[in-house]
Design a protein around this motif. Structure first.
Motif, PDB file in Angstrom:
ATOM      1  N   VAL A  99       0.509  -1.554   0.060  1.00  0.00           N
ATOM      2  CA  VAL A  99       0.082  -0.237  -0.376  1.00  0.00           C
ATOM      3  C   VAL A  99       1.539   1.598  -0.159  1.00  0.00           C
ATOM      4  O   VAL A  99       1.338   1.655   0.779  1.00  0.00           O
ATOM      5  CB  VAL A  99      -1.150   0.374   1.020  1.00  0.00           C
ATOM      6  CG1 VAL A  99      -1.196   1.518   1.449  1.00  0.00           C
ATOM      7  CG2 VAL A  99      -1.682  -1.466   1.707  1.00  0.00           C
ATOM      8  N   LEU A 100       1.141   1.843  -1.382  1.00  0.00           N
ATOM      9  CA  LEU A 100       2.014   2.885  -1.332  1.00  0.00           C
ATOM     10  C   LEU A 100       1.178   4.537  -0.700  1.00  0.00           C
ATOM     11  O   LEU A 100       2.284   5.369  -0.257  1.00  0.00           O
ATOM     12  CB  LEU A 100       1.982   3.256  -2.736  1.00  0.00           C
ATOM     13  CG  LEU A 100       2.666   2.319  -3.051  1.00  0.00           C
ATOM     14  CD1 LEU A 100       3.306   2.568  -4.584  1.00  0.00           C
ATOM     15  CD2 LEU A 100       4.218   1.713  -2.145  1.00  0.00           C
ATOM     16  N   VAL A 101       0.235   4.104  -0.430  1.00  0.00           N
ATOM     17  CA  VAL A 101      -1.030   5.739  -0.041  1.00  0.00           C
ATOM     18  C   VAL A 101      -0.733   5.313   1.861  1.00  0.00           C
ATOM     19  O   VAL A 101      -1.649   4.703   2.161  1.00  0.00           O
ATOM     20  CB  VAL A 101      -2.268   5.911  -0.108  1.00  0.00           C
ATOM     21  CG1 VAL A 101      -2.831   7.348   0.163  1.00  0.00           C
ATOM     22  CG2 VAL A 101      -2.433   5.878  -2.029  1.00  0.00           C
ATOM     23  N   PRO A 102      -0.120   7.025   2.926  1.00  0.00           N
ATOM     24  CA  PRO A 102       0.318   6.353   3.747  1.00  0.00           C
ATOM     25  C   PRO A 102      -1.181   6.101   4.765  1.00  0.00           C
ATOM     26  O   PRO A 102      -1.519   5.387   5.722  1.00  0.00           O
ATOM     27  CB  PRO A 102       0.895   7.543   4.039  1.00  0.00           C
ATOM     28  CG  PRO A 102       1.238   7.692   3.405  1.00  0.00           C
ATOM     29  CD  PRO A 102       0.902   7.587   1.796  1.00  0.00           C
ATOM     30  N   HIS A 127      -5.600   3.099  -9.678  1.00  0.00           N
ATOM     31  CA  HIS A 127      -4.317   2.348  -8.919  1.00  0.00           C
ATOM     32  C   HIS A 127      -3.617   2.600  -7.799  1.00  0.00           C
ATOM     33  O   HIS A 127      -2.929   2.488  -7.771  1.00  0.00           O
ATOM     34  CB  HIS A 127      -3.862   0.684 -10.280  1.00  0.00           C
ATOM     35  CG  HIS A 127      -4.961   0.002 -10.100  1.00  0.00           C
ATOM     36  ND1 HIS A 127      -5.530  -0.658 -10.393  1.00  0.00           N
ATOM     37  CD2 HIS A 127      -4.695   0.014 -12.114  1.00  0.00           C
ATOM     38  CE1 HIS A 127      -6.462  -1.863 -11.082  1.00  0.00           C
ATOM     39  NE2 HIS A 127      -5.716  -1.062 -12.069  1.00  0.00           N
ATOM     40  N   ASP A 128      -4.741   3.566  -7.363  1.00  0.00           N
ATOM     41  CA  ASP A 128      -3.999   4.411  -6.612  1.00  0.00           C
ATOM     42  C   ASP A 128      -2.907   3.927  -5.803  1.00  0.00           C
ATOM     43  O   ASP A 128      -2.338   4.355  -4.833  1.00  0.00           O
ATOM     44  CB  ASP A 128      -4.504   6.112  -6.074  1.00  0.00           C
ATOM     45  CG  ASP A 128      -5.270   5.453  -5.442  1.00  0.00           C
ATOM     46  OD1 ASP A 128      -5.810   4.226  -5.102  1.00  0.00           O
ATOM     47  OD2 ASP A 128      -6.628   6.556  -4.637  1.00  0.00           O
ATOM     48  N   THR A 129      -3.148   2.382  -4.920  1.00  0.00           N
ATOM     49  CA  THR A 129      -2.805   2.205  -3.717  1.00  0.00           C
ATOM     50  C   THR A 129      -1.315   1.402  -4.547  1.00  0.00           C
ATOM     51  O   THR A 129      -0.028   1.473  -3.294  1.00  0.00           O
ATOM     52  CB  THR A 129      -3.383   1.148  -2.937  1.00  0.00           C
ATOM     53  OG1 THR A 129      -3.566  -0.036  -3.864  1.00  0.00           O
ATOM     54  CG2 THR A 129      -4.604   1.430  -2.115  1.00  0.00           C
ATOM     55  N   GLN A 130      -1.383   1.154  -6.037  1.00  0.00           N
ATOM     56  CA  GLN A 130      -0.150   0.342  -5.952  1.00  0.00           C
ATOM     57  C   GLN A 130       0.728   1.148  -6.465  1.00  0.00           C
ATOM     58  O   GLN A 130       2.034   0.573  -7.237  1.00  0.00           O
ATOM     59  CB  GLN A 130      -0.775  -0.660  -7.266  1.00  0.00           C
ATOM     60  CG  GLN A 130      -1.519  -1.396  -6.544  1.00  0.00           C
ATOM     61  CD  GLN A 130      -1.329  -2.157  -4.839  1.00  0.00           C
ATOM     62  OE1 GLN A 130      -0.323  -3.013  -5.128  1.00  0.00           O
ATOM     63  NE2 GLN A 130      -1.844  -2.009  -3.778  1.00  0.00           N
ATOM     64  N   VAL A 131       1.051   2.235  -7.526  1.00  0.00           N
ATOM     65  CA  VAL A 131       1.180   3.100  -8.609  1.00  0.00           C
ATOM     66  C   VAL A 131       1.901   4.496  -7.591  1.00  0.00           C
ATOM     67  O   VAL A 131       0.910   4.905  -7.040  1.00  0.00           O
ATOM     68  CB  VAL A 131       1.195   2.874  -9.884  1.00  0.00           C
ATOM     69  CG1 VAL A 131       1.288   1.703  -9.863  1.00  0.00           C
ATOM     70  CG2 VAL A 131      -0.311   3.726  -9.675  1.00  0.00           C
TER      71      VAL A 131
END
Length: 303
Positions: free
Chosen positions: A50-53, A254-258
């Protein structure tokens, strides 16, 4: 490109976002051409990073729930591409993301601990039968999936390859489980690919521009990772230049992934991106008309 409204293409991917990275422009272009496009995603990507804090609590090792969130991301991405027929293999949650680890040589491998109901450990016949039903229902002339290494070794990509290839064979068998539908033989099967010459050209432009971070560890004249394919093995190149912005817009969903400022998007904005060209290896069927660059320009060529 195909102008036949009776043409249908089936793409088999491992996790939400994989479809945009390797085949997003192709999917959008065929939608624009009136071709029937069906996407089958084999897992919900529950083990993804997960790239979104503010969404880190969704991670598998924390509260969980990432798969359901990525289901929504996929829905939004498909709206951007115009793909109306997208489904999870066997239904949402039927097969769980297997997770992965990194080998010291730089490719993915199976992790030491694998979740319950992991796609990687699914019975091949059980998983293939779920796809046989889709093939016999949709009756595509073209099927797209990964190569035998899944591009970079991810167990779910490898399993997607195995399931797709086996299901295509079973779906065509005239005496195999007729309760799964009327037999159908897929005329052409392709594996996704990344062009070696295009990768080297892009790396050279990146390094010449002073960018040492994008694709760090890869150099224009050095050894390339296994997901890069020698051009002599590539059969087709789909020009998605008219659709590349939709591809990138869909990938951004796909905002959690990129990472929104990561190499996918910085490359697209810099002018030396090759995200609009998507390459494929023909592994079943007869090649059709070859373009000036030595590749088929249409996955339906010859049909």
């Amino acid at each position: 490109m195909s102008q036949n409204p009776e043409h249908r293409i089936l793409l088999v991917h491992a996790h939400p976002d994989d479809e945009c990275i390797g085949t997003g422009a192709t999917m959008a272009r065929y939608v624009d051409e009136g071709v029937g496009v069906t996407l089958v995603t084999c897992t919900a990507g529950e083990m993804g990073e997960v790239l979104v804090p503010e969404l880190e609590h969704l991670a598998f090792e924390k509260d969980g729930g990432l798969g359901e969130h990525r289901r929504g991301e996929l829905d939004e991405a498909m709206k951007v591409l115009g793909v109306t027929d997208h489904r999870f293999l066997g239904g949402f949650g039927r097969f769980h993301d297997s997770g992965m680890a990194w080998h010291e040589d730089g490719h993915a491998i199976a992790a030491e601990t694998i979740p319950d109901n992991a796609f990687w450990t699914a019975d091949l016949n059980v998983a293939a039968d779920e796809l046989v039903k889709v093939i016999r229902e949709v009756r595509p002339q073209v099927l797209v999936t990964y190569d035998e290494f899944g591009g970079y070794g991810h167990p779910d990509h490898i399993q997607s390859h195995r399931v797709a290839m086996y299901a295509a064979q079973l779906a065509a068998a005239p005496s195999y489980k007729l309760d799964l539908g009327k037999p159908h033989d897929v005329a052409k099967i392709y594996w996704t690919a990344m062009s070696e010459s295009r990768m080297r050209e892009s790396l050279r432009q990146l390094r010449d521009s002073g960018d040492t971070e994008t694709f760090k560890g890869m150099e224009p004249d050095g050894k390339l990772p296994p997901f890069v394919t020698p051009d002599e093995l590539i059969s087709a190149r789909v020009d998605g230049s008219a659709q590349v912005q939709r591809k990138m817009d869909a990938l951004a969903k796909h905002d959690t992934q990129v990472e929104q400022d990561g190499h996918f998007f910085s490359g697209a904005e810099s002018g030396h991106s090759w995200w609009s060209d998507e390459y494929f290896r023909l592994v079943k069927g007869t090649p059709g008309k070859i373009g000036a660059d030595g590749f088929e320009e249409d996955l339906f060529a010859g049909l």
